[in-house]
Design a protein around this motif. Structure first.
Motif, PDB file in Angstrom:
ATOM      1  N   VAL A  87     -40.736 -98.059  43.337  1.00  0.00           N
ATOM      2  CA  VAL A  87     -40.351 -96.560  43.800  1.00  0.00           C
ATOM      3  C   VAL A  87     -41.005 -95.651  43.240  1.00  0.00           C
ATOM      4  N   ALA A  88     -41.567 -95.139  44.353  1.00  0.00           N
ATOM      5  CA  ALA A  88     -42.533 -93.992  43.939  1.00  0.00           C
ATOM      6  C   ALA A  88     -42.473 -92.876  43.180  1.00  0.00           C
ATOM      7  N   PRO A  89     -43.831 -92.994  42.399  1.00  0.00           N
ATOM      8  CA  PRO A  89     -43.345 -92.023  41.137  1.00  0.00           C
ATOM      9  C   PRO A  89     -43.497 -90.474  41.932  1.00  0.00           C
ATOM     10  N   ASN A  90     -42.121 -89.513  40.135  1.00  0.00           N
ATOM     11  CA  ASN A  90     -41.738 -88.345  41.127  1.00  0.00           C
ATOM     12  C   ASN A  90     -42.278 -87.447  39.789  1.00  0.00           C
ATOM     13  N   ARG A  91     -43.652 -86.630  40.140  1.00  0.00           N
ATOM     14  CA  ARG A  91     -44.202 -85.928  39.826  1.00  0.00           C
ATOM     15  C   ARG A  91     -43.497 -84.744  38.485  1.00  0.00           C
ATOM     16  N   GLU A  92     -41.973 -84.217  39.350  1.00  0.00           N
ATOM     17  CA  GLU A  92     -40.954 -83.625  38.836  1.00  0.00           C
ATOM     18  C   GLU A  92     -39.680 -84.552  37.814  1.00  0.00           C
ATOM     19  N   ILE A  93     -40.703 -85.053  37.320  1.00  0.00           N
ATOM     20  CA  ILE A  93     -39.986 -86.291  35.987  1.00  0.00           C
ATOM     21  C   ILE A  93     -38.725 -84.551  35.870  1.00  0.00           C
ATOM     22  N   SER A  94     -37.434 -86.250  35.555  1.00  0.00           N
ATOM     23  CA  SER A  94     -36.731 -85.625  34.989  1.00  0.00           C
ATOM     24  C   SER A  94     -35.561 -85.999  34.799  1.00  0.00           C
ATOM     25  N   PRO A  95     -34.544 -85.783  33.860  1.00  0.00           N
ATOM     26  CA  PRO A  95     -33.085 -86.877  34.097  1.00  0.00           C
ATOM     27  C   PRO A  95     -32.657 -87.400  35.271  1.00  0.00           C
ATOM     28  N   GLU A  96     -32.804 -86.139  35.716  1.00  0.00           N
ATOM     29  CA  GLU A  96     -32.168 -86.216  36.758  1.00  0.00           C
ATOM     30  C   GLU A  96     -32.826 -87.482  38.184  1.00  0.00           C
ATOM     31  N   SER A  97     -34.288 -86.887  38.370  1.00  0.00           N
ATOM     32  CA  SER A  97     -34.924 -87.968  38.975  1.00  0.00           C
ATOM     33  C   SER A  97     -34.934 -89.502  38.372  1.00  0.00           C
ATOM     34  N   ILE A  98     -35.149 -89.546  37.459  1.00  0.00           N
ATOM     35  CA  ILE A  98     -35.054 -90.865  36.786  1.00  0.00           C
ATOM     36  C   ILE A  98     -33.636 -92.231  37.262  1.00  0.00           C
ATOM     37  N   ARG A  99     -32.731 -91.075  36.898  1.00  0.00           N
ATOM     38  CA  ARG A  99     -31.401 -91.374  37.476  1.00  0.00           C
ATOM     39  C   ARG A  99     -31.820 -92.017  39.221  1.00  0.00           C
ATOM     40  N   ALA A 100     -31.732 -91.072  39.911  1.00  0.00           N
ATOM     41  CA  ALA A 100     -32.332 -91.161  41.353  1.00  0.00           C
ATOM     42  C   ALA A 100     -33.089 -92.193  41.946  1.00  0.00           C
ATOM     43  N   ALA A 135     -36.797 -88.739  27.342  1.00  0.00           N
ATOM     44  CA  ALA A 135     -37.741 -88.548  25.828  1.00  0.00           C
ATOM     45  C   ALA A 135     -39.043 -89.330  27.091  1.00  0.00           C
ATOM     46  N   PHE A 136     -39.427 -88.572  27.837  1.00  0.00           N
ATOM     47  CA  PHE A 136     -40.719 -89.655  28.679  1.00  0.00           C
ATOM     48  C   PHE A 136     -41.656 -89.553  27.760  1.00  0.00           C
ATOM     49  N   GLU A 137     -41.905 -88.561  27.267  1.00  0.00           N
ATOM     50  CA  GLU A 137     -43.366 -88.891  26.813  1.00  0.00           C
ATOM     51  C   GLU A 137     -43.167 -90.637  25.526  1.00  0.00           C
ATOM     52  N   GLU A 138     -42.532 -90.315  24.980  1.00  0.00           N
ATOM     53  CA  GLU A 138     -42.247 -91.649  24.229  1.00  0.00           C
ATOM     54  C   GLU A 138     -41.692 -92.468  24.462  1.00  0.00           C
ATOM     55  N   ALA A 139     -41.671 -92.892  25.564  1.00  0.00           N
ATOM     56  CA  ALA A 139     -40.871 -93.442  26.692  1.00  0.00           C
ATOM     57  C   ALA A 139     -42.427 -94.385  27.337  1.00  0.00           C
ATOM     58  N   ALA A 140     -42.989 -93.403  27.186  1.00  0.00           N
ATOM     59  CA  ALA A 140     -44.681 -93.982  28.265  1.00  0.00           C
ATOM     60  C   ALA A 140     -45.473 -94.872  27.730  1.00  0.00           C
TER      61      ALA A 140
END
Length: 220
Positions: A87-100, A135-140
């Motif tokens: 799955v290609a990364p998305n620079r506009e990371i958000s709860p919506e984009s990760i669920r998409a 909480a994407f920074e923590e997950a990363a």
């Protein structure tokens, strides 16, 4: 068997190997490279995941053949996770984009199996919870040591794909940060920044790349 070699059992067949070699290199040296998949040979891609039992120990370990050194009497079986489309990364990371990108995100039932099986002791279940909350920074940070063995995905009955999501988050955040650096450079847009870096002779390009690494900006 020569005293300079030890014996390892790979997929039920004896393998004579020189001490100090990794499993991957021992297989290559013996002309048996095809018995374990090879990807990066650097401990990153997870293609060469194997299950291991050491001599006299009934415990099964998960490791990468390219990182594990041979030991006399060890038993090895390939154990790679089945591949899935990237799955290609998305620079506009958000709860919506990760669920998409990963509709399976909200399937997690918090059974904890993913955390228990992780050979790198990553708090996988907790990290999935962090991704669900944004909480994407923590997950990363959680997935910094991920070796892509895929065992968390293998044991997940809900098909959540934890390590795929974790690496997607890391790459998406990296893409966003690089884009911000480019957008803040001396030229008007990221595309113009790339043009400035690439549309020149080799010596100038190297100087501009060094400048950008130091300052995050490129002057024309």
């Amino acid at each position: 068997m020569s005293q300079e070699h030890i014996e390892v059992i790979v997929s039920g067949k004896a393998l004579k190997a020189r001490p100090g070699l990794t499993l991957t290199h021992a297989l290559w040296e013996a002309g048996r490279a095809g018995e374990v998949q090879t990807g990066c040979d650097g401990g990153v891609c997870g293609a060469c995941t194997v299950s291991i039992q050491l001599k006299g120990d009934s415990k099964t370990l998960i490791d990468l053949a390219c990182q594990r050194q041979v030991e006399d009497g060890m038993t090895v079986f390939p154990y790679p996770a089945p591949t899935i489309p990237a799955v290609a990364p998305n620079r506009e990371i958000s709860p919506e984009s990760i669920r998409a990108a990963f509709p399976t995100l909200d399937r997690c039932t918090k059974c904890g199996a993913c955390s228990m099986v992780c050979p790198m002791d990553i708090p996988v279940m907790d990290s999935v919870t962090r991704m669900r909350s944004g909480a994407f920074e923590e997950a990363a940070e959680d997935f910094t040591s991920c070796i892509h063995c895929g065992q968390c995905r293998v044991v997940c009955e809900d098909r959540v794909k934890p390590h795929n999501m974790g690496m997607w988050v890391r790459r998406s955040l990296g893409m966003a940060q690089n884009w911000e650096r480019l957008a803040g450079s001396a030229v008007n847009s990221p595309d113009e920044s790339w043009d400035l870096l690439l549309d020149c002779d080799e010596e100038t390009r190297l100087a501009r790349c060094r400048e950008f690494r130091k300052t995050g900006r490129v002057e024309s």
